[in-house]
Design a protein around this motif. Structure first.
Motif, PDB file in Angstrom:
ATOM      1  N   SER A  46       0.821  -1.214   0.000  1.00 59.54           N
ATOM      2  CA  SER A  46       0.000   0.000   0.000  1.00 59.54           C
ATOM      3  C   SER A  46       0.859   1.270   0.000  1.00 59.54           C
ATOM      4  O   SER A  46       0.381   2.342  -0.323  1.00 59.54           O
ATOM      5  N   ARG A  47       2.099   1.135   0.356  1.00 55.77           N
ATOM      6  CA  ARG A  47       2.974   2.310   0.381  1.00 55.77           C
ATOM      7  C   ARG A  47       3.484   2.672  -1.023  1.00 55.77           C
ATOM      8  O   ARG A  47       3.923   3.792  -1.265  1.00 55.77           O
ATOM      9  N   TYR A  48       3.442   1.727  -1.937  1.00 54.13           N
ATOM     10  CA  TYR A  48       3.986   1.982  -3.274  1.00 54.13           C
ATOM     11  C   TYR A  48       2.937   2.599  -4.197  1.00 54.13           C
ATOM     12  O   TYR A  48       2.265   1.901  -4.952  1.00 54.13           O
TER      13      TYR A  48
ATOM     14  N   THR B  23       3.679   8.612  -3.306  1.00 56.72           N
ATOM     15  CA  THR B  23       4.888   8.518  -2.492  1.00 56.72           C
ATOM     16  C   THR B  23       6.145   8.384  -3.345  1.00 56.72           C
ATOM     17  O   THR B  23       7.238   8.230  -2.825  1.00 56.72           O
ATOM     18  N   PHE B  24       5.973   8.417  -4.643  1.00 55.31           N
ATOM     19  CA  PHE B  24       7.119   8.247  -5.540  1.00 55.31           C
ATOM     20  C   PHE B  24       7.719   9.613  -5.871  1.00 55.31           C
ATOM     21  O   PHE B  24       7.030  10.507  -6.362  1.00 55.31           O
ATOM     22  N   VAL B  25       8.982   9.775  -5.580  1.00 56.88           N
ATOM     23  CA  VAL B  25       9.642  11.053  -5.838  1.00 56.88           C
ATOM     24  C   VAL B  25      10.221  11.053  -7.255  1.00 56.88           C
ATOM     25  O   VAL B  25      10.951  10.136  -7.632  1.00 56.88           O
ATOM     26  N   VAL B  26       9.852  12.070  -8.015  1.00 53.00           N
ATOM     27  CA  VAL B  26      10.309  12.116  -9.401  1.00 53.00           C
ATOM     28  C   VAL B  26      11.592  12.941  -9.491  1.00 53.00           C
ATOM     29  O   VAL B  26      11.666  14.053  -8.973  1.00 53.00           O
TER      30      VAL B  26
ATOM     31  N   ASN C 115      16.494  11.061 -12.782  1.00 52.15           N
ATOM     32  CA  ASN C 115      16.852   9.654 -13.031  1.00 52.15           C
ATOM     33  C   ASN C 115      15.670   8.788 -13.433  1.00 52.15           C
ATOM     34  O   ASN C 115      15.843   7.741 -14.042  1.00 52.15           O
ATOM     35  N   ASN C 116      14.457   9.214 -13.060  1.00 49.98           N
ATOM     36  CA  ASN C 116      13.314   8.319 -13.296  1.00 49.98           C
ATOM     37  C   ASN C 116      12.123   9.008 -13.969  1.00 49.98           C
ATOM     38  O   ASN C 116      11.032   8.466 -14.026  1.00 49.98           O
ATOM     39  N   LYS C 117      12.389  10.219 -14.469  1.00 50.89           N
ATOM     40  CA  LYS C 117      11.313  11.014 -15.068  1.00 50.89           C
ATOM     41  C   LYS C 117      10.535  10.282 -16.151  1.00 50.89           C
ATOM     42  O   LYS C 117       9.313  10.242 -16.158  1.00 50.89           O
TER      43      LYS C 117
ATOM     44  N   GLY D  39      16.072  -1.151 -14.853  1.00 50.11           N
ATOM     45  CA  GLY D  39      17.006  -0.406 -14.011  1.00 50.11           C
ATOM     46  C   GLY D  39      17.564  -1.312 -12.937  1.00 50.11           C
ATOM     47  O   GLY D  39      17.009  -2.382 -12.677  1.00 50.11           O
ATOM     48  N   GLY D  40      18.642  -0.882 -12.309  1.00 47.61           N
ATOM     49  CA  GLY D  40      19.317  -1.704 -11.297  1.00 47.61           C
ATOM     50  C   GLY D  40      18.466  -1.927 -10.057  1.00 47.61           C
ATOM     51  O   GLY D  40      17.382  -1.357  -9.920  1.00 47.61           O
ATOM     52  N   VAL D  41      18.975  -2.736  -9.143  1.00 44.85           N
ATOM     53  CA  VAL D  41      18.188  -3.052  -7.944  1.00 44.85           C
ATOM     54  C   VAL D  41      17.971  -1.831  -7.070  1.00 44.85           C
ATOM     55  O   VAL D  41      18.816  -0.951  -6.979  1.00 44.85           O
ATOM     56  N   GLY D  42      16.821  -1.815  -6.459  1.00 40.90           N
ATOM     57  CA  GLY D  42      16.499  -0.789  -5.472  1.00 40.90           C
ATOM     58  C   GLY D  42      16.280   0.586  -6.054  1.00 40.90           C
ATOM     59  O   GLY D  42      16.364   1.583  -5.357  1.00 40.90           O
ATOM     60  N   LEU D  43      15.959   0.664  -7.343  1.00 41.68           N
ATOM     61  CA  LEU D  43      15.780   1.984  -7.949  1.00 41.68           C
ATOM     62  C   LEU D  43      14.321   2.371  -8.155  1.00 41.68           C
ATOM     63  O   LEU D  43      14.029   3.438  -8.669  1.00 41.68           O
ATOM     64  N   GLY D  44      13.406   1.500  -7.786  1.00 42.27           N
ATOM     65  CA  GLY D  44      12.001   1.902  -7.817  1.00 42.27           C
ATOM     66  C   GLY D  44      11.126   1.230  -8.878  1.00 42.27           C
ATOM     67  O   GLY D  44      10.007   1.683  -9.120  1.00 42.27           O
ATOM     68  N   LYS D  45      11.607   0.153  -9.469  1.00 41.92           N
ATOM     69  CA  LYS D  45      10.779  -0.510 -10.487  1.00 41.92           C
ATOM     70  C   LYS D  45       9.506  -1.098  -9.873  1.00 41.92           C
ATOM     71  O   LYS D  45       8.405  -0.896 -10.375  1.00 41.92           O
TER      72      LYS D  45
ATOM     73  N   ALA E  80      15.618  14.532  -1.803  1.00 40.83           N
ATOM     74  CA  ALA E  80      14.156  14.623  -1.875  1.00 40.83           C
ATOM     75  C   ALA E  80      13.502  13.333  -1.387  1.00 40.83           C
ATOM     76  O   ALA E  80      12.489  13.361  -0.685  1.00 40.83           O
ATOM     77  N   ILE E  81      14.105  12.203  -1.753  1.00 36.73           N
ATOM     78  CA  ILE E  81      13.525  10.925  -1.335  1.00 36.73           C
ATOM     79  C   ILE E  81      13.594  10.783   0.182  1.00 36.73           C
ATOM     80  O   ILE E  81      12.632  10.380   0.833  1.00 36.73           O
ATOM     81  N   LEU E  82      14.708  11.159   0.749  1.00 39.93           N
ATOM     82  CA  LEU E  82      14.845  11.052   2.200  1.00 39.93           C
ATOM     83  C   LEU E  82      13.887  12.001   2.921  1.00 39.93           C
ATOM     84  O   LEU E  82      13.286  11.640   3.938  1.00 39.93           O
TER      85      LEU E  82
ATOM     86  N   ASN F 105      21.711   2.961  -4.365  1.00 42.31           N
ATOM     87  CA  ASN F 105      20.293   2.814  -4.658  1.00 42.31           C
ATOM     88  C   ASN F 105      19.413   3.250  -3.499  1.00 42.31           C
ATOM     89  O   ASN F 105      19.879   3.521  -2.400  1.00 42.31           O
ATOM     90  N   ILE F 106      18.109   3.283  -3.789  1.00 45.41           N
ATOM     91  CA  ILE F 106      17.178   3.873  -2.837  1.00 45.41           C
ATOM     92  C   ILE F 106      16.870   2.922  -1.692  1.00 45.41           C
ATOM     93  O   ILE F 106      16.633   3.343  -0.573  1.00 45.41           O
ATOM     94  N   ARG F 107      16.924   1.655  -1.969  1.00 47.28           N
ATOM     95  CA  ARG F 107      16.690   0.717  -0.886  1.00 47.28           C
ATOM     96  C   ARG F 107      17.762   0.896   0.189  1.00 47.28           C
ATOM     97  O   ARG F 107      17.488   0.869   1.381  1.00 47.28           O
ATOM     98  N   GLU F 108      18.997   1.096  -0.249  1.00 49.71           N
ATOM     99  CA  GLU F 108      20.069   1.297   0.732  1.00 49.71           C
ATOM    100  C   GLU F 108      19.927   2.616   1.473  1.00 49.71           C
ATOM    101  O   GLU F 108      20.248   2.717   2.650  1.00 49.71           O
TER     102      GLU F 108
HETATM  103  P1  ADP Z   1      13.413  -2.227  -7.450  1.00 48.95           P
HETATM  104  O1  ADP Z   1      12.137  -2.951  -7.697  1.00 48.95           O
HETATM  105  O2  ADP Z   1      13.852  -1.415  -8.624  1.00 48.95           O
HETATM  106  O3  ADP Z   1      14.510  -3.125  -6.956  1.00 48.95           O
HETATM  107  P2  ADP Z   1      11.899  -0.944  -5.374  1.00 48.95           P
HETATM  108  O4  ADP Z   1      10.751  -0.458  -6.173  1.00 48.95           O
HETATM  109  O5  ADP Z   1      11.682  -2.145  -4.539  1.00 48.95           O
HETATM  110  O6  ADP Z   1      13.171  -1.166  -6.309  1.00 48.95           O
HETATM  111  O7  ADP Z   1      12.422   0.279  -4.479  1.00 48.95           O
HETATM  112  C1  ADP Z   1      13.242   0.111  -3.335  1.00 48.95           C
HETATM  113  C2  ADP Z   1      12.784   1.030  -2.239  1.00 48.95           C
HETATM  114  O8  ADP Z   1      13.040   2.372  -2.613  1.00 48.95           O
HETATM  115  C3  ADP Z   1      11.311   0.941  -1.969  1.00 48.95           C
HETATM  116  O9  ADP Z   1      11.083   1.055  -0.600  1.00 48.95           O
HETATM  117  C4  ADP Z   1      10.722   2.126  -2.703  1.00 48.95           C
HETATM  118  O10 ADP Z   1       9.557   2.618  -2.091  1.00 48.95           O
HETATM  119  C5  ADP Z   1      11.846   3.136  -2.623  1.00 48.95           C
HETATM  120  N1  ADP Z   1      11.881   4.022  -3.796  1.00 48.95           N
HETATM  121  C6  ADP Z   1      12.428   3.743  -4.997  1.00 48.95           C
HETATM  122  N2  ADP Z   1      12.303   4.769  -5.836  1.00 48.95           N
HETATM  123  C7  ADP Z   1      11.662   5.746  -5.162  1.00 48.95           C
HETATM  124  C8  ADP Z   1      11.242   7.068  -5.480  1.00 48.95           C
HETATM  125  N3  ADP Z   1      11.490   7.611  -6.676  1.00 48.95           N
HETATM  126  N4  ADP Z   1      10.602   7.768  -4.526  1.00 48.95           N
HETATM  127  C9  ADP Z   1      10.367   7.239  -3.308  1.00 48.95           C
HETATM  128  N5  ADP Z   1      10.750   6.018  -2.928  1.00 48.95           N
HETATM  129  C10 ADP Z   1      11.389   5.265  -3.844  1.00 48.95           C
END
Ligand code: ADP
Ligand code: MG
Length: 448
Positions: free
Chosen positions: A113-115, A119-122, A125-127, A151-157, A283-285, A311-314
């Motif tokens: 529900s959080r995704y 909640t996605f920051v543009v 890199n991801n426009k 895209g690589g791991v943890g980037l928001g796919k 911005a994401i933080l 990446n964003i997960r880290e």
């Molecule tokens: P991927 O599937 O590419 O490995 P995820 O979608 O699981 O990556 O993203 C990893 C974490 O980073 C998640 O908690 C996600 O909510 C957060 N995240 C990734 N991109 C963004 C973004 N643009 N804005 C806010 N949070 C993001």
């Protein structure tokens, strides 16, 4: 949402308890005086029922002005109930107090529900990926078909894919949206073959409006899966249904992917996501702090955004670590504390080492569990099994001694580790879906 906000902000439930037990509860339907709430795991349910029912009932009364009973149901119970209903009285019900919320359809889809788009920051890199996703969500099968996000791991796919699914369901709760990982697709195919239920499998995947398949790279080298996916793709495409695919690399770089699939993946739009730049990381933080009501000083945010880049997960992991550390040592969140908390993360090299902790993290994420639960002494099978998988992978992917692994995994005896290792080794030989899962976890862990 209002009830949840109340529980989160106005009750005496701690933030961490709220996050762990209440955040993911979903109201599924209202039936007379009872609200059915979906919960994901059995242990969780008993606990939530005992500990939080009262607070939930009070919060509902507060918002709705009426006392409702609440009943918690697990996804499989709901599924069963829905099936039973469909068989007997399809739409004959005049009971207009029974209505489904928009979550009705998403409930088996495992959507986080959080995704959401909110909640996605543009950022730069991801426009493109963001705009394409929104276009597809607004006009399924009309904007781009298929949409291929890489895209690589943890980037928001995954975040973007869930956002699309939520959006489509919120516009039209009847839309049949199916989100799966390619691993799940593969494992369901394997099981359907074993159980001679191929027809059911096809029905499930071909009778839908929107199919989202996450991490498609894992079907590389799996011929039967590719074959089946090829037909699924064609059926949906010809019926003008939307297909969305994600991968860690573009179609042309997925080795051992059949040409006919590769070319189909290139029919629509291919959008990439790159690692975030400094501004986007900031911005994401900030967004994260805002969403979770965290009081993070600017210099702490800056410190993290400057030092964690991959990446964003880290990025999120780093924040969690700092908060956990500050709670543990009872100190305020300062830059010094952040430096201390992150010293292991930030020294280079160490990052790449495969450790049981890292394995634990990946397995926990994979099964949507909390890493702490996996190392805890609880015994239910849905935790015990991932735990044994962690033991197995720690044994096969690291050089650590058994006692050392045991110590890291919740002070367990080395015979327990051997037992876990042997159990999984044995099961793999009989269970091809498990074998597939282990392969995928290994790839995720080793990055190969
Ligand atoms: P991927 O599937 O590419 O490995 P995820 O979608 O699981 O990556 O993203 C990893 C974490 O980073 C998640 O908690 C996600 O909510 C957060 N995240 C990734 N991109 C963004 C973004 N643009 N804005 C806010 N949070 C993001
Ligand atoms: Mg993902």
């Amino acid at each position: 949402d209002k009830v949840q906000a109340l529980l989160r902000d106005e009750s005496d439930i701690s933030k961490i308890s709220y996050k762990t037990f209440l955040e993911n509860l979903q109201p599924v339907k209202v039936h007379d005086d009872t609200i059915i709430i979906k919960t994901d795991d059995e242990i969780g349910r008993d606990y939530i029922e005992r500990k939080y029912s009262r607070s939930i009932i009070i919060a509902i009364r507060e918002i709705v002005g009426q006392i409702y009973e609440i009943k918690f149901m697990l996804p499989n119970e709901l599924e069963k109930e829905n099936k039973d209903k469909k068989g007997s009285s399809k739409k004959s019900s005049t009971n207009n107090s029974t209505h489904n919320t928009t979550t009705n359809n998403s409930q088996y889809n495992n959507l986080n529900s959080r995704y959401t788009f909110d909640t996605f920051v543009v950022g730069n890199n991801n426009k493109l990926a963001h705009a394409a996703s929104l276009a597809v969500a607004e006009s399924p099968a009309e904007a781009y078909n298929p949409l291929f996000i890489y895209g690589g791991v943890g980037l928001g796919k995954t975040h973007l894919m869930h956002s699309i699914a939520h959006f489509i369901l919120s516009e039209n709760s009847r839309s049949k949206v199916l989100y799966v990982s390619s691993e799940k697709f593969t494992n369901e195919l394997i099981n359907s073959i074993r159980e001679d239920k191929n027809e059911e499998f096809r029905q499930k995947y071909r009778n839908i409006d929107v199919l989202l398949v996450d991490d498609i790279q894992f079907i590389a080298g799996k011929e039967r899966t590719q074959e089946e996916f090829f037909h699924t793709f064609n059926t949906l495409y010809e019926a003008k249904k939307q297909i969305i695919i994600s991968s860690d690399r573009p179609p042309k770089e997925i080795e051992t992917l059949e040409e006919r699939l590769r070319s189909r993946f290139e029919w629509g739009l291919i959008a990439d996501i790159q690692p975030p730049d400094y501004e986007t990381r900031m911005a994401i933080l900030q967004k994260r702090a805002e969403l979770e009501n965290l009081d993070l000083p600017d210099d702490v945010i800056q410190y993290v955004a400057t030092n964690i880049k991959s990446n964003i997960r880290e990025l999120e992991g780093a924040i969690n670590k700092i908060i956990a550390y500050s709670t543990l040592v009872h100190k305020d969140l300062t830059k010094e504390l952040a430096e201390d908390a992150l010293k292991d993360l930030i020294t280079p090299e160490k990052n790449k080492e495969i450790t049981p902790e890292f394995i634990l993290e990946i397995v926990a994420e994979h099964y949507n569990l909390n890493p702490m639960d996996i190392v805890s002494k609880k015994r239910p099978r849905d935790i015990a099994y991932p735990r044994q998988i962690v033991m197995y992978l720690s044994r096969t992917l690291t050089d650590l001694s058994l006692p050392k692994i045991g110590q890291i995994l919740g002070k367990r005896d080395h015979t327990t580790i051997i037992h876990g290792y042997e159990k999984i080794s044995k099961d793999i030989t009989k269970d091809s879906a498990l074998k597939n899962t282990i392969e995928i976890l290994t790839k995720k862990i080793t990055g190969k």
